[in-house]
Write a protein that holds these residues in place. Structure first.
Motif, mmCIF file in Angstrom:
data_model
loop_
_atom_site.group_PDB
_atom_site.id
_atom_site.type_symbol
_atom_site.label_atom_id
_atom_site.label_comp_id
_atom_site.label_asym_id
_atom_site.label_seq_id
_atom_site.Cartn_x
_atom_site.Cartn_y
_atom_site.Cartn_z
ATOM 1 N N GLN A 230 12.030 3.105 40.401
ATOM 2 C CA GLN A 230 12.984 2.710 39.665
ATOM 3 C C GLN A 230 13.862 3.943 39.440
ATOM 4 O OE1 GLN A 230 10.508 1.398 36.408
ATOM 5 N NE2 GLN A 230 11.350 -0.618 36.514
ATOM 6 N N VAL A 231 13.623 5.131 39.515
ATOM 7 C CA VAL A 231 14.182 6.140 39.205
ATOM 8 C C VAL A 231 15.083 6.197 40.656
ATOM 9 C CG1 VAL A 231 14.679 8.780 39.194
ATOM 10 C CG2 VAL A 231 12.811 7.584 37.524
ATOM 11 N N TYR A 232 14.599 6.171 41.863
ATOM 12 C CA TYR A 232 14.972 6.278 43.250
ATOM 13 C C TYR A 232 16.300 4.874 43.168
ATOM 14 C CZ TYR A 232 11.851 9.884 45.164
ATOM 15 O OH TYR A 232 11.366 10.979 45.559
ATOM 16 N N GLU A 233 15.734 3.846 42.760
ATOM 17 C CA GLU A 233 16.672 2.791 42.865
ATOM 18 C C GLU A 233 17.975 2.832 42.225
ATOM 19 O OE1 GLU A 233 16.558 -2.223 42.310
ATOM 20 O OE2 GLU A 233 14.645 -0.877 41.842
ATOM 21 N N ALA A 234 17.816 3.555 40.727
ATOM 22 C CA ALA A 234 18.843 3.811 39.804
ATOM 23 C C ALA A 234 19.675 4.686 40.610
ATOM 24 C CB ALA A 234 18.447 4.139 38.614
ATOM 25 N N PHE A 235 19.440 5.843 41.213
ATOM 26 C CA PHE A 235 20.010 6.831 41.874
ATOM 27 C C PHE A 235 20.745 6.430 43.138
ATOM 28 C CE2 PHE A 235 20.550 10.397 44.687
ATOM 29 C CZ PHE A 235 21.023 11.543 43.590
ATOM 30 N N ASN A 236 20.151 5.551 43.631
ATOM 31 C CA ASN A 236 20.676 4.996 45.052
ATOM 32 C C ASN A 236 21.956 4.303 44.621
ATOM 33 O OD1 ASN A 236 20.655 4.596 47.994
ATOM 34 N ND2 ASN A 236 20.111 2.457 47.402
ATOM 35 N N GLN A 237 21.758 3.252 43.627
ATOM 36 C CA GLN A 237 22.748 2.332 43.308
ATOM 37 C C GLN A 237 23.944 3.129 42.696
ATOM 38 O OE1 GLN A 237 22.600 -1.121 43.720
ATOM 39 N NE2 GLN A 237 24.717 -0.541 43.242
ATOM 40 N N GLN A 238 23.401 4.190 42.024
ATOM 41 C CA GLN A 238 24.752 4.918 41.390
ATOM 42 C C GLN A 238 25.372 5.542 42.589
ATOM 43 O OE1 GLN A 238 24.273 7.180 37.542
ATOM 44 N NE2 GLN A 238 24.936 8.996 38.490
ATOM 45 N N TRP A 239 24.777 6.293 43.530
ATOM 46 C CA TRP A 239 25.531 6.799 44.549
ATOM 47 C C TRP A 239 26.329 6.117 45.373
ATOM 48 C CZ3 TRP A 239 25.159 6.080 49.982
ATOM 49 C CH2 TRP A 239 25.958 7.416 50.615
ATOM 50 N N ILE A 240 25.827 4.583 45.547
ATOM 51 C CA ILE A 240 26.578 3.657 46.298
ATOM 52 C C ILE A 240 27.852 3.391 45.420
ATOM 53 C CG2 ILE A 240 26.876 1.134 46.887
ATOM 54 C CD1 ILE A 240 23.773 1.427 47.597
ATOM 55 N N ASP A 241 27.693 3.097 44.314
ATOM 56 C CA ASP A 241 28.905 2.868 43.356
ATOM 57 C C ASP A 241 29.960 3.693 43.374
ATOM 58 O OD1 ASP A 241 27.837 0.303 42.707
ATOM 59 O OD2 ASP A 241 26.796 1.044 40.685
ATOM 60 N N ILE A 242 29.478 5.092 43.301
ATOM 61 C CA ILE A 242 30.335 6.261 43.305
ATOM 62 C C ILE A 242 31.343 6.250 44.515
ATOM 63 C CG2 ILE A 242 30.506 8.760 43.315
ATOM 64 C CD1 ILE A 242 28.356 8.733 41.361
ATOM 65 N N VAL B 107 31.634 3.834 47.046
ATOM 66 C CA VAL B 107 32.360 2.871 47.171
ATOM 67 C C VAL B 107 33.741 2.651 46.083
ATOM 68 C CG1 VAL B 107 32.642 0.052 46.491
ATOM 69 C CG2 VAL B 107 30.610 1.047 47.505
ATOM 70 N N LYS B 108 33.642 3.240 44.902
ATOM 71 C CA LYS B 108 34.808 3.576 44.352
ATOM 72 C C LYS B 108 35.816 4.471 44.543
ATOM 73 C CE LYS B 108 36.153 4.887 39.489
ATOM 74 N NZ LYS B 108 35.537 5.502 38.183
ATOM 75 N N ASN B 109 35.199 5.734 45.193
ATOM 76 C CA ASN B 109 36.124 6.473 46.097
ATOM 77 C C ASN B 109 36.801 5.994 47.010
ATOM 78 O OD1 ASN B 109 35.209 8.502 44.077
ATOM 79 N ND2 ASN B 109 33.845 9.383 45.433
ATOM 80 N N ILE B 110 35.949 5.370 48.050
ATOM 81 C CA ILE B 110 36.722 4.757 49.219
ATOM 82 C C ILE B 110 37.641 3.528 48.777
ATOM 83 C CG2 ILE B 110 36.120 3.375 51.246
ATOM 84 C CD1 ILE B 110 33.766 4.625 51.446
ATOM 85 N N SER B 111 37.622 2.866 47.821
ATOM 86 C CA SER B 111 38.310 1.811 47.248
ATOM 87 C C SER B 111 39.766 2.452 46.976
ATOM 88 C CB SER B 111 37.645 0.901 46.307
ATOM 89 O OG SER B 111 38.494 -0.273 46.152
ATOM 90 N N ASN B 112 39.503 3.509 46.103
ATOM 91 C CA ASN B 112 40.735 4.100 45.695
ATOM 92 C C ASN B 112 41.599 4.714 46.660
ATOM 93 O OD1 ASN B 112 39.904 3.474 42.851
ATOM 94 N ND2 ASN B 112 38.962 5.492 42.529
ATOM 95 N N LYS B 113 40.867 5.423 47.661
ATOM 96 C CA LYS B 113 41.681 5.794 48.737
ATOM 97 C C LYS B 113 42.444 4.892 49.720
ATOM 98 C CE LYS B 113 38.974 9.979 49.216
ATOM 99 N NZ LYS B 113 38.125 10.997 49.940
ATOM 100 N N LEU B 114 41.810 3.823 49.866
ATOM 101 C CA LEU B 114 42.252 2.776 50.673
ATOM 102 C C LEU B 114 43.656 2.137 49.709
ATOM 103 C CD1 LEU B 114 39.161 1.035 52.159
ATOM 104 C CD2 LEU B 114 40.808 2.517 53.075
ATOM 105 N N SER B 115 43.196 1.929 48.508
ATOM 106 C CA SER B 115 44.241 1.172 47.539
ATOM 107 C C SER B 115 45.757 2.501 47.682
ATOM 108 C CB SER B 115 43.839 1.400 46.272
ATOM 109 O OG SER B 115 42.899 0.430 46.175
ATOM 110 N N GLU B 116 45.488 3.583 47.707
ATOM 111 C CA GLU B 116 46.456 4.530 47.818
ATOM 112 C C GLU B 116 47.357 4.295 49.287
ATOM 113 O OE1 GLU B 116 44.698 8.524 47.564
ATOM 114 O OE2 GLU B 116 44.297 8.273 45.344
#
Length: 267
Positions: A217-229, A231-240
């Protein structure tokens, strides 16, 4: 980054500080074996690693003859399968000979998770027939070391934004950890401790106080958080760049990548 990685990086930094104070003359060099190992050219692994650290081929011989080193070869267990299957060395198994380390004026530290190799592999690949290599085991973190790490993590988080909870205090982390006592054993491992601290705020939201949170569950939460971060960064750069994005598709691609990588590692 596992426990060995953390230890090796800390060791390299410590040795550099000692070197800078002229207490030792040897230069420490951290070498990630998974990054630099090439089964087709094992004997040149040190030269290749130094070249990647911007040391020219032209001065390699001068360096080899005039400078002493401490080579920290990290992650032998991660290359062992390829290393063991490589039959280009006349059945030589000892890493010191395979990597031509006798060409260098150097002390060698090689790290390996002991449970990955069996006793016979350790004897043949790491200790050698003359058995002159010393073995040292890393002990788990003590309570004081865990508390010290939490202090450093909070300071690092404020500076580097490891998670979105830069306002969390040392006391908040400690109190929250006390609410999930089964994490105590996991926290003795530096790699897991960092991971737990990184995702602790989100774990707290997902699980009631006292829940027995598993390592998966710790690994899963870490993986999900890593993905979210990411995805957010890529989305922001593409939006720019005024490029339309589909966050769900990007997130799915990341999840698929992580899944494929996991299967590749396991197989």
């Amino acid at each position: 980054m596992n426990n060995n990685n953390l230890f090796c990086r800390h060791l390299e930094e410590t040795l550099w500080e000692i070197h800078a104070n002229n207490s030792i003359t040897s230069i420490p060099v951290y070498i990630s074996l998974p990054k630099y190992y090439n089964e087709l050219n094992e004997k040149q692994i040190i030269s290749q690693a130094l070249q990647m650290k911007n040391i020219n081929k032209e001065i390699m011989d001068i360096i080899r003859e005039n400078i002493s080193f401490v080579f920290i070869l990290d992650g032998f267990d991660e290359i062992f399968d390829k290393y063991d299957k490589n039959n280009n060395n006349n059945n030589e198994r000892y890493f010191y000979n395979r990597f031509n380390l006798n060409e260098w004026n150097a002390k060698i530290i090689v790290t390996c998770r002991s449970y990955v190799l069996n006793d016979e592999d350790i004897k043949n690949a790491l200790l050698g027939s003359k058995n002159i290599t010393s073995m040292i085991y890393l002990w788990p973190f003590s309570k004081d070391q865990i508390n010290g790490y939490i202090d450093k993590f909070v300071k690092m988080n404020k500076k580097n934004k490891i998670n979105d909870n830069q306002d969390w205090t040392i006391q908040q982390y400690k109190e929250t950890l006390n609410n999930f006592p089964n994490l105590n054993k996991m926290m003795e491992e530096p790699f897991l401790l960092r991971m737990i601290l990184t995702v602790l705020p989100s774990l707290m939201k997902q699980h009631p106080i006292g829940t027995k949170i598993s390592k998966s569950q710790v690994y899963e939460a870490f993986n999900q958080q890593w993905i979210d971060i990411h995805v957010k960064n890529i989305s922001n750069k593409l939006s720019e760049l005024r490029i339309q994005t589909n966050i769900k598709k990007i997130k799915f691609a990341f999840q698929q990548y992580c899944q494929n990588l996991g299967f590749e590692i396991c197989n």
